[in-house]
Design an enzyme around this catalytic site. Structure first.
Site, PDB file in Angstrom:
ATOM      1  N   ARG A   1      16.695  19.159  35.040  1.00  0.00           N
ATOM      2  CA  ARG A   1      16.479  20.128  36.127  1.00  0.00           C
ATOM      3  C   ARG A   1      17.479  21.277  36.033  1.00  0.00           C
ATOM      4  O   ARG A   1      17.120  22.452  36.211  1.00  0.00           O
ATOM      5  CB  ARG A   1      16.595  19.411  37.468  1.00  0.00           C
ATOM      6  CG  ARG A   1      16.415  20.295  38.681  1.00  0.00           C
ATOM      7  CD  ARG A   1      17.701  20.326  39.462  1.00  0.00           C
ATOM      8  NE  ARG A   1      17.614  21.131  40.673  1.00  0.00           N
ATOM      9  CZ  ARG A   1      18.645  21.378  41.463  1.00  0.00           C
ATOM     10  NH1 ARG A   1      19.835  20.863  41.182  1.00  0.00           N
ATOM     11  NH2 ARG A   1      18.509  22.144  42.522  1.00  0.00           N
ATOM     12  N   ARG A   2      18.743  20.985  35.723  1.00  0.00           N
ATOM     13  CA  ARG A   2      19.741  22.047  35.562  1.00  0.00           C
ATOM     14  C   ARG A   2      19.383  22.945  34.374  1.00  0.00           C
ATOM     15  O   ARG A   2      19.526  24.166  34.438  1.00  0.00           O
ATOM     16  CB  ARG A   2      21.133  21.449  35.354  1.00  0.00           C
ATOM     17  CG  ARG A   2      21.777  20.926  36.628  1.00  0.00           C
ATOM     18  CD  ARG A   2      23.194  20.441  36.351  1.00  0.00           C
ATOM     19  NE  ARG A   2      23.911  20.228  37.600  1.00  0.00           N
ATOM     20  CZ  ARG A   2      24.592  21.169  38.252  1.00  0.00           C
ATOM     21  NH1 ARG A   2      24.643  22.389  37.732  1.00  0.00           N
ATOM     22  NH2 ARG A   2      25.204  20.912  39.372  1.00  0.00           N
TER      23      ARG A   2
ATOM     24  N   GLU B   1      17.051  13.166  33.986  1.00  0.00           N
ATOM     25  CA  GLU B   1      16.181  14.032  34.770  1.00  0.00           C
ATOM     26  C   GLU B   1      16.965  15.053  35.577  1.00  0.00           C
ATOM     27  O   GLU B   1      16.494  16.177  35.806  1.00  0.00           O
ATOM     28  CB  GLU B   1      15.276  13.214  35.691  1.00  0.00           C
ATOM     29  CG  GLU B   1      15.963  12.124  36.479  1.00  0.00           C
ATOM     30  CD  GLU B   1      15.972  10.786  35.757  1.00  0.00           C
ATOM     31  OE1 GLU B   1      16.663  10.711  34.731  1.00  0.00           O
ATOM     32  OE2 GLU B   1      15.322   9.835  36.236  1.00  0.00           O
TER      33      GLU B   1
ATOM     34  N   LYS C   1      25.511  29.679  48.812  1.00  0.00           N
ATOM     35  CA  LYS C   1      24.532  28.672  49.198  1.00  0.00           C
ATOM     36  C   LYS C   1      24.197  28.762  50.681  1.00  0.00           C
ATOM     37  O   LYS C   1      23.029  28.643  51.077  1.00  0.00           O
ATOM     38  CB  LYS C   1      25.061  27.270  48.867  1.00  0.00           C
ATOM     39  CG  LYS C   1      25.141  26.976  47.372  1.00  0.00           C
ATOM     40  CD  LYS C   1      25.676  25.590  47.105  1.00  0.00           C
ATOM     41  CE  LYS C   1      24.772  24.506  47.667  1.00  0.00           C
ATOM     42  NZ  LYS C   1      25.257  23.148  47.317  1.00  0.00           N
TER      43      LYS C   1
END
Length: 673
Positions: free
Chosen positions: A378-379, A374, A634
């Site tokens: 997602r990536r 999972e 980020k």
């Protein structure tokens, strides 16, 4: 020859005949007239001759079914026929039995199966066990392995009573002998007729309908024809697809056999045309999402998402003949672009159950630290979104229109088109809080040496370097067999996605947070545990701007995935829409089989983002300058970082532990060397 000699010869010939008959019938037990005790005398066998007795070959003792168990506990019970209904070719019998002054009824296509169903209900009324192993021991069963709710290798046994050889599981109305081994659920799924608001306002709800979906549909629309469309998968994991047309509308169903696929197609038709819903036990009912725009029942959506992901994986692995088809966990994301699922599209698939060891971590963002399916999915979904953002920079107007993104009203960013939604499928409940308590309720806490109890529910947990299981964040690194803890559990990461979005911090420069509209578990689905793990345990998190607590639709599938045999492979595969084929990643190193960085690693995704940032900054009037490192980029997503801290504080305030953060040195790298 003397008379005595003739008698001896005749007896020896008879012994040989009996011996041959015993061999033909599987041993001494095959004699039609076995010798009585004491018959081995001189007259029958002179001179001390004794015939050889063949011992019966040892074998497994079959577990007792519910009727046998109940008869041992309460001998002499009387079963009575309560009713018989349905057409001649598909009758429904109802049998009853009185136990401890209470009447229990069971239904089935034969009286024998109806009696079995009644016996199961009677047993469940007064037999309770704190865990599966005690239940098996008490009821005469022998589980093949010990159940470990924290491990990816766990084998969860649902079998409490052994059914008759020909009896059907309650969740499979079209059972075939090849499907033996599946158990009855406590409350067999049945259809209920919901009251119509106009005609039945104030009237009591209609009683449960004991018939299966094909029988119901045949009564409503006689003479319907079912068509076999396809067959895929290996022998242990077959998938059949059947279609049916009702009043010019076509419906499809899939399952592990043709009969089950036929039932799924009938279910879809009943749900869409007659609004008949499948009544499930509370722990298995989908947890609905407010505002879900798809105009179809949640179960139909979940089954469709599951089928599309499994079919895509089968296609990518040449109908599972590729060596990379081996997997324990499969995940994928399906995108819908309308009120139905006709335009549904698989945008990525992945497999994997491992995390890399500390020796293979990369300070340059070149390794995939977490190769759980999972997380990889997602990536891959982020990579798909980047390709859709790149379409917005195309000089071709037609290509720009194919993007799932459109300009926001204020012109300062992009947003998803109004009918685009994303649905995550995982073949088993995500590791951590969602899986450790499923599928059984356990009342033993950690201090007692058993599995975690209620006091441990909701706790943050971390994965181990080998990927085998999770432990609470409070455990020291050296306390778990000396293996270094590396990443948060998938349950914890998915809870974080339900606040921050699955798109990551960098994409919030271009779009608001993007959330999964639904999360579908292929096995070990439990509504209470999954909803708690996904969002209920952090319900006190404070909204911050566009970041809110997302409550996706949570659902299992009608035909739960069978356990994949064999040991979990040490590789992970991924595919994103637009790729020619699968990428294979060594899950112990986080790089591909040749030692090269994966196309999903941080460095590769950061490179694509940097190009997008340069191209979209002027178009979207993004005020920030070009960051010099991944860490700086980020941190520049200020609102995202604030929302992330709010998530961490929500876990802390709830007493669920502190989020484990990555070493800061792993993020100080530039997009290009």
């Amino acid at each position: 020859m003397s008379s005595r000699g003739a008698d001896i010869k005749e007896n020896q010939n008879l012994d040989q005949v009996f011996s041959k008959q015993a061999d033909a019938n599987g041993g001494a037990g095959g004699r039609k007239r076995p010798l009585e005790e004491g018959s081995n005398n001189r007259r029958s066998h002179p001179h001390g001759y004794k015939p050889k007795t063949r011992k019966k070959a040892p074998g497994l003792v079959a577990p007792k079914n519910a009727l046998m168990q109940l008869n041992e506990i309460k001998p002499g019970l009387q079963y009575g026929l309560r009713s018989q209904s349905g057409p001649v070719h598909a009758p429904v019998f109802v049998m009853s039995v009185e136990v401890n002054g209470q009447l229990f009824e069971g239904s089935g296509p034969t009286k024998k199966k109806a009696k079995l169903n009644a016996a199961e209900k009677a047993l469940r009324s007064f037999v309770q066990f704190p865990n599966a192993s005690e239940a098996h021991a008490a009821m005469g069963g022998t589980p093949s392995v010990l159940t470990d709710f924290t491990s990816d290798r766990a084998d969860f046994s649902h079998v409490l009573f052994n059914a008759f050889e020909t009896s059907a599981p309650a969740d499979d109305p079209f059972y075939s002998p090849a499907d033996s081994g599946f158990s009855f659920e406590p409350d067999p799924p049945q259809f209920s007729f919901p009251p119509r608001p106009s005609a039945l306002a104030g009237a009591p709800a209609s009683p449960r309908h004991p018939k299966n979906p094909v029988m119901i549909l045949n009564e409503l629309r006689p003479g319907l024809k079912y068509h076999f469309l396809s067959e895929s998968g290996q022998s242990h994991a077959k998938n059949f697809v059947v279609s049916l047309t009702v009043e010019a509308r076509t419906f499809q169903g899939s399952g592990r056999n043709k009969r089950l696929a036929k039932a799924r197609a009938a279910q879809a038709a009943l749900s869409a045309m007659f609004h008949l819903q499948l009544d499930q036990e509370p722990s298995r009912r989908p947890v609905t999402r407010e505002g879900l725009q798809l105009h179809l029942p949640p179960q139909v959506l979940a089954d469709t998402v599951s089928r599309l992901v499994i079919e895509k994986f089968s296609e990518l692995t040449d109908d599972l003949t590729s060596p990379h088809a081996r997997r324990k966990v499969l995940a994928g994301v399906v995108m819908t672009t309308g009120p139905g699922v006709k335009e549904a599209r698989v945008i990525c698939v992945s497999t994997g159950t491992k995390c890399i060891g500390g020796d293979h971590t990369s300070d340059g963002g070149l390794a995939l630290n977490d190769c759980h399916a999972e997380v990889v999915a997602r990536r891959a979904a982020i990579r798909f979104l980047y390709s859709q953002l790149e379409l917005r920079l195309s000089g071709d107007a037609d290509e720009r229109r194919t993007s799932v993104f459109t300009e926001s009203e204020d012109g300062r960013g992009l947003r998803l088109k109004g009918d685009v939604q994303f649905h995550l499928y995982v073949s088993t409940s995500p590791c951590g809080d969602a899986r450790i308590f499923s599928p059984h309720e356990v009342g033993v806490d950690d201090e007692g040496g058993g599995r975690p109890g209620r006091t441990a529910r909701g706790q943050l947990r971390t994965k181990m370097a080998s990927g085998e299981g999770t432990v609470p964040v409070g455990c020291s690194d050296g306390g778990v067999e000396g293996q270094r803890l590396l990443a948060m559990s998938c349950s914890d990461k998915m809870a974080r996605w339900n606040v921050l979005g699955f798109q990551g911090s960098l994409m919030t420069f271009f779009t608001p947070p993007l959330y999964f509209s639904s999360v579908v578990a292929g096995s070990l689905y439990h509504a209470e545990h999954l909803s708690r793990a996904m969002y209920r345990r952090i319900s006190a998190v404070e909204p911050l701007g566009a970041f809110v607590l997302n409550r996706p639709l949570l659902s299992g599938i009608s035909n739960a995935e069978a356990r994949q045999p064999g040991k979990a492979p040490h590789f992970s595969v991924n595919w994103t829409a637009g790729d020619e084929g699968l990428e294979v990643v060594d899950a112990t190193t986080g790089k591909d089989e040749l030692g090269r960085p994966s196309r999903l690693c941080q460095r590769q995704l950061y490179r694509r983002w940097s190009r997008l940032h340069c191209g979209l900054s002027s178009v979207l009037r993004i005020g920030t300058g070009t960051p010099s490192s991944y860490h700086e980029a980020k941190q520049a997503a200020v609102e995202y970082q604030r929302a992330k801290q709010a998530v961490f504080m929500a876990f802390l305030r709830a007493g669920l532990g502190a989020w484990r953060k990555k070493p800061p040195g792993q993020e100080h790298f530039a997009p290009f060397p």
